[in-house]
Every structure is written in structure tokens, then in C-alpha cells.
Motif scaffolding. Structure first.
Motif, mmCIF file in Angstrom:
data_model
loop_
_atom_site.group_PDB
_atom_site.id
_atom_site.type_symbol
_atom_site.label_atom_id
_atom_site.label_comp_id
_atom_site.label_asym_id
_atom_site.label_seq_id
_atom_site.Cartn_x
_atom_site.Cartn_y
_atom_site.Cartn_z
ATOM 1 N N GLU A 21 46.233 22.217 -24.568
ATOM 2 C CA GLU A 21 45.735 21.063 -23.817
ATOM 3 C C GLU A 21 46.891 20.203 -23.316
ATOM 4 O O GLU A 21 46.858 19.683 -22.201
ATOM 5 N N ALA A 22 47.937 20.086 -24.129
ATOM 6 C CA ALA A 22 49.106 19.307 -23.723
ATOM 7 C C ALA A 22 49.821 19.949 -22.541
ATOM 8 O O ALA A 22 50.409 19.263 -21.710
ATOM 9 N N ARG A 23 49.754 21.279 -22.455
ATOM 10 C CA ARG A 23 50.435 21.981 -21.367
ATOM 11 C C ARG A 23 49.541 22.243 -20.177
ATOM 12 O O ARG A 23 50.027 22.553 -19.087
ATOM 13 N N GLY A 24 48.241 22.101 -20.342
ATOM 14 C CA GLY A 24 47.310 22.473 -19.289
ATOM 15 C C GLY A 24 46.973 21.342 -18.346
ATOM 16 O O GLY A 24 47.297 20.191 -18.562
ATOM 17 N N ALA A 25 46.300 21.679 -17.269
ATOM 18 C CA ALA A 25 45.931 20.699 -16.259
ATOM 19 C C ALA A 25 44.755 19.859 -16.718
ATOM 20 O O ALA A 25 43.893 20.317 -17.461
ATOM 21 N N THR A 26 44.736 18.631 -16.281
ATOM 22 C CA THR A 26 43.591 17.766 -16.549
ATOM 23 C C THR A 26 42.886 17.362 -15.266
ATOM 24 O O THR A 26 41.785 16.833 -15.306
ATOM 25 N N HIS A 27 43.536 17.543 -14.105
ATOM 26 C CA HIS A 27 42.940 17.186 -12.827
ATOM 27 C C HIS A 27 43.180 18.308 -11.823
ATOM 28 O O HIS A 27 44.075 19.130 -11.997
ATOM 29 N N VAL A 28 42.365 18.324 -10.786
ATOM 30 C CA VAL A 28 42.541 19.269 -9.688
ATOM 31 C C VAL A 28 42.661 18.479 -8.394
ATOM 32 O O VAL A 28 41.815 17.647 -8.079
ATOM 33 N N LEU A 82 41.069 13.541 -5.967
ATOM 34 C CA LEU A 82 41.565 14.056 -7.231
ATOM 35 C C LEU A 82 40.363 14.219 -8.151
ATOM 36 O O LEU A 82 39.682 13.252 -8.469
ATOM 37 N N HIS A 83 40.066 15.464 -8.542
ATOM 38 C CA HIS A 83 38.909 15.754 -9.393
ATOM 39 C C HIS A 83 39.372 16.047 -10.814
ATOM 40 O O HIS A 83 40.343 16.766 -11.026
ATOM 41 N N GLU A 84 38.671 15.502 -11.761
ATOM 42 C CA GLU A 84 38.990 15.783 -13.157
ATOM 43 C C GLU A 84 38.285 17.051 -13.601
ATOM 44 O O GLU A 84 37.099 17.257 -13.326
ATOM 45 N N ILE A 85 39.035 17.915 -14.277
ATOM 46 C CA ILE A 85 38.450 19.146 -14.796
ATOM 47 C C ILE A 85 37.525 18.802 -15.959
ATOM 48 O O ILE A 85 37.884 18.038 -16.856
ATOM 49 N N GLY A 86 36.322 19.375 -15.947
ATOM 50 C CA GLY A 86 35.332 19.042 -16.970
ATOM 51 C C GLY A 86 35.436 19.851 -18.232
ATOM 52 O O GLY A 86 34.641 19.668 -19.152
ATOM 53 N N HIS A 87 36.397 20.788 -18.304
ATOM 54 C CA HIS A 87 36.547 21.628 -19.491
ATOM 55 C C HIS A 87 37.992 21.571 -19.969
ATOM 56 O O HIS A 87 38.903 21.264 -19.220
ATOM 57 N N LYS A 88 38.176 21.887 -21.219
ATOM 58 C CA LYS A 88 39.524 21.978 -21.753
ATOM 59 C C LYS A 88 40.212 23.209 -21.173
ATOM 60 O O LYS A 88 39.569 24.235 -20.950
ATOM 61 N N PRO A 89 41.527 23.134 -20.939
ATOM 62 C CA PRO A 89 42.202 24.287 -20.328
ATOM 63 C C PRO A 89 42.108 25.545 -21.161
ATOM 64 O O PRO A 89 42.079 26.643 -20.626
ATOM 65 N N TRP A 90 42.025 25.425 -22.504
ATOM 66 C CA TRP A 90 41.958 26.631 -23.327
ATOM 67 C C TRP A 90 40.576 27.272 -23.321
ATOM 68 O O TRP A 90 40.377 28.324 -23.898
ATOM 69 N N SER A 91 39.598 26.631 -22.649
ATOM 70 C CA SER A 91 38.267 27.242 -22.554
ATOM 71 C C SER A 91 38.022 27.824 -21.173
ATOM 72 O O SER A 91 36.894 28.194 -20.843
ATOM 73 N N LEU A 92 39.075 27.901 -20.347
ATOM 74 C CA LEU A 92 38.900 28.314 -18.963
ATOM 75 C C LEU A 92 39.666 29.594 -18.639
ATOM 76 O O LEU A 92 40.145 29.780 -17.537
ATOM 77 N N GLU A 93 39.778 30.481 -19.630
ATOM 78 C CA GLU A 93 40.613 31.657 -19.455
ATOM 79 C C GLU A 93 40.118 32.582 -18.352
ATOM 80 O O GLU A 93 40.907 33.261 -17.707
ATOM 81 N N ARG A 94 38.815 32.604 -18.096
ATOM 82 C CA ARG A 94 38.270 33.542 -17.111
ATOM 83 C C ARG A 94 37.785 32.829 -15.849
ATOM 84 O O ARG A 94 37.128 33.419 -15.016
#
Length: 383
Positions: free
Chosen positions: A306-313, A329-341
């Protein structure tokens, strides 16, 4: 805040014979100079806060600098502000021209005044040099004074670089044509803060359409060679930093980099600013295998991703307000580690508010620190 070595990556030191300014376009909204001036309001450096203030005692400072340097002129103001008298600007230009050991970088958002001032200054040089042709004797026509006047009138000073700030396409289309009509050895753009995509060729085409015709040979050629982008010698790009910083889409930077590469224009990437690219997909484990460690280790791995992943798009969607475009600027609604696919739609780029230092200056894994070369400067000098 008079003259000092600086952390600005594209210059060596600053020189502020003027301080204070007023806002003219969206690039001014979060002005760092204004923030500093208000912090030291009433001090010797900023006796009048951010009101335009002339500092006569600083005008001759370059004469005392021994080591040659690139000098950013008026980092805390705009030399061509309407409250700066022509005579004072003339004094500053005289000092710059006399100190040829230094390279002076003059940046403005007052493109029209810079154009008219410099055009008139160069015209007066030519008029003065022409007077020697009418002297009654050959000795007077070929005197040292005559040779000096002709040499001075032949080209704009090689050590004075003139630039305009360009934050989006609207201001590129307005300021770049004025810059191209300004006599200068080096003409440069500061696309910082970059608030939207910029097509340099469109800005050049705008110049042709305003004149009622396409680009003429005088704008395509100078000194016997084709000029880059018909007169642009250097492009600086940077994102915004500080409180309330607006995000810069990575594709805007890449586009300008690619345009410069195609046009053989030196490209300098100054910084991402507060916001920078981030991995959208940060794996905690192989999805086919699953997590093999403890729950405590899983929590730590998720926190790290989460510290290394994106929080906004940052998207390409925009809206117009008062003739200016602002991008969403849109905020991602999921944690980056739950978006592998999960992928992102075209035009979207994952970014994160890292802070200026962590965001850094690398673009696609490398630094871009290009400067105009002396050869390019000589070829670019144009009346």
C-alpha cells in the motif's frame, strides 16, 4: 534572498533586482515566491511583502561574481511586470550584457512586454550602428567604436536567454508566438507547473494563423540552419510542489519529452512535484499459490504494498472554467494489493502523493538534464 546559490536544478544561482508580483494565469495560483515573501514580510529582503519592489542596490551584483554561472533573473518576481519601469529593465539588460562570463536566464509570463522591449532594444542597437556608415572619414567608419557597435547589433547577446512560462495549451498558444517574435540567442519554455498537455507544433501553427499565413522562411531558418520547433531551443518541465499542489499526468511529460526528441530540442525534467507515478498492481504473493506466511507477515506485506502503490488515478477527463481546463483526479476505491488482475482504462495513470523528494526527477527510469549548447545558441541568434 538577494543573490544566492539555489536548489533550482536548471540554474546555478538567483539574482533578484526586483521582488514581488501579481497573478496572471493558473500557473501562478500556488506561487512559491509569494509564500516565501509573506513568510518574511517586512524583512530586508522583502520590505513590502509581495508588492513589486525595485532593489537598486542589487543591480550591479553580477559585476562582483568571479565564477561564471547560469543566473536565474528574478526568481522572486517578473522583470516585465507592468510596475517595473522601462529604464530599470534597461539597467538590468545593460548589466547582463556587460557580464558575458555569466549566462542569464530571464523567464516571464508577460510575453507581450518582453517582446516589445527586446525588439525595440535590438532596433536601437542597429540604428546606432548604422550611424557610423554615414561618418565622413574611413577612420571614423572603421573605428573601434564603430566595430563595437556593429558587433553588438549583429545578434542578440549570446549570454541572455529569454523564456516564457507555459502551463497548458491555452498559454502555449498565447506565449510561444510572442517568444518566437522576441530576438534572443536562446529561447526557452518553462512548463512548470504543467497543468495540461501541450502540443508545441500547435502553438507554432497558432502563430502562423494569427499572422494570416503559414510559417514563413524567416521563422524556419536562422543563421543558415533550420531552427528547432522554429525557434524553441530548450524545454523545462516540472510538476507542482507544496501545499495544495495539482497533479501532473505522466503522459503530459512523456509527450513533451517525445516532441523534444523528435525536434532535437534539449529537454530538462526538473521534478514530478508532490505527485508522482506509482505501481497500480503491487503483488503481495503469487495469485496461483496464495499467501504462505503468517497473518502478521501478511499484514506487513499489505502495508508495504500500500505504501508503494497508487492511491489516485489521473485521467484525461477535463472541464472548462473561465476558459481554462482542469483535469480530474480520481481516488482508487481498492487497495493496490487487491488489484492484481485489474487494469486501468486508456488515458488513466496511477499516481500517488509522495512528496517532492520521494517523487524525485526520474522519468521512465532516467534523468533528463539537457541544456542548450553554445553551437545551438549561436545558430539560434535571430534578429
Amino acid at each position: 534572498m538577494t543573490t544566492q546559490h539555489t536548489a533550482i536544478e536548471w540554474t546555478d544561482r538567483t539574482w533578484n533586482p526586483v521582488t514581488g508580483c501579481t497573478k496572471v494565469s493558473p500557473g501562478c495560483d500556488h506561487c512559491y515566491a509569494e509564500t516565501i515573501a509573506h513568510r518574511f514580510d517586512g524583512s530586508k529582503a522583502f520590505p513590502n511583502g509581495f508588492d513589486v519592489t525595485l532593489h537598486e542596490e542589487r543591480v550591479d551584483q553580477p559585476y562582483r561574481w568571479k565564477k561564471p554561472a547560469r543566473v536565474f533573473v528574478n526568481s522572486m518576481s517578473d522583470l516585465f511586470h507592468q510596475d517595473v519601469p522601462d529604464l530599470f529593465i534597461t539597467q538590468v539588460f545593460d548589466v547582463m550584457e556587460a557580464n558575458k562570463q555569466h549566462t542569464f536566464q530571464v523567464l516571464t509570463k508577460r510575453h507581450a512586454r518582453m517582446r516589445s522591449f527586446v525588439q525595440q532594444r535590438e532596433s536601437l542597437k542597429r540604428e546606432y550602428a548604422a550611424k557610423f556608415d554615414d561618418c565622413p572619414t574611413e577612420a571614423m567608419r572603421n573605428s573601434p567604436a564603430a566595430k563595437w557597435a556593429r558587433a553588438r547589433a549583429a545578434n542578440p547577446p549570446a549570454n541572455i536567454w529569454l523564456g516564457v512560462s507555459v502551463e497548458n495549451q491555452k498559454w502555449a498558444d498565447i506565449r510561444i508566438p510572442a517568444l518566437l517574435e522576441t530576438p534572443a540567442a536562446v529561447r526557452f519554455l518553462s512548463c512548470e507547473p504543467l497543468l495540461g498537455p501541450v502540443d508545441l507544433k500547435q502553438a507554432v501553427r497558432t502563430m502562423g494563423s494569427e499572422r494570416g499565413h503559414g510559417l514563413t522562411a524567416s521563422y524556419v531558418h536562422a543563421g543558415g540552419c533550420c531552427r528547432k520547433f522554429h525557434g524553441i531551443d530548450w524545454v523545462i518541465v516540472g510538476g507542482e510542489s507544496g501545499h495544495g499542489a495539482r497533479a501532473m499526468h505522466p503522459d503530459w511529460v512523456r509527450s513533451l519529452r517525445d516532441q523534444c526528441e523528435q525536434g532535437r530540442v534539449p529537454f530538462f525534467f526538473k521534478q514530478w512535484g508532490e505527485w508522482g507515478p506509482a505501481d497500480f498492481q503491487v503483488r503481495v504473493c503469487d495469485p496461483a499459490v496464495g499467501w504462505q506466511g503468517t497473518e502478521q507477515e501478511l499484514a506487513a506485506a499489505k502495508a508495504d504494498s500500500e505504501a508503494r502503490g497508487a492511491t489516485h488515478v489521473h485521467t484525461g477527463h477535463w472541464q472548462d472554467k473561465d476558459g481554462e481546463r482542469s483535469y480530474w483526479l480520481h481516488e482508487i476505491g481498492h487497495k493496490p494489493w487487491s488489484l492484481e488482475r485489474v487494469g486501468l482504462p486508456d488515458g488513466m495513470a496511477p499516481i500517488r502523493r509522495w512528496g517532492k523528494k520521494r517523487a524525485g526527477r526520474e522519468l521512465d527510469g532516467r534523468l533528463h538534464d539537457d541544456f542548450p549548447t553554445p553551437a545551438a545558441s549561436a545558430a539560434g541568434a535571430q534578429q
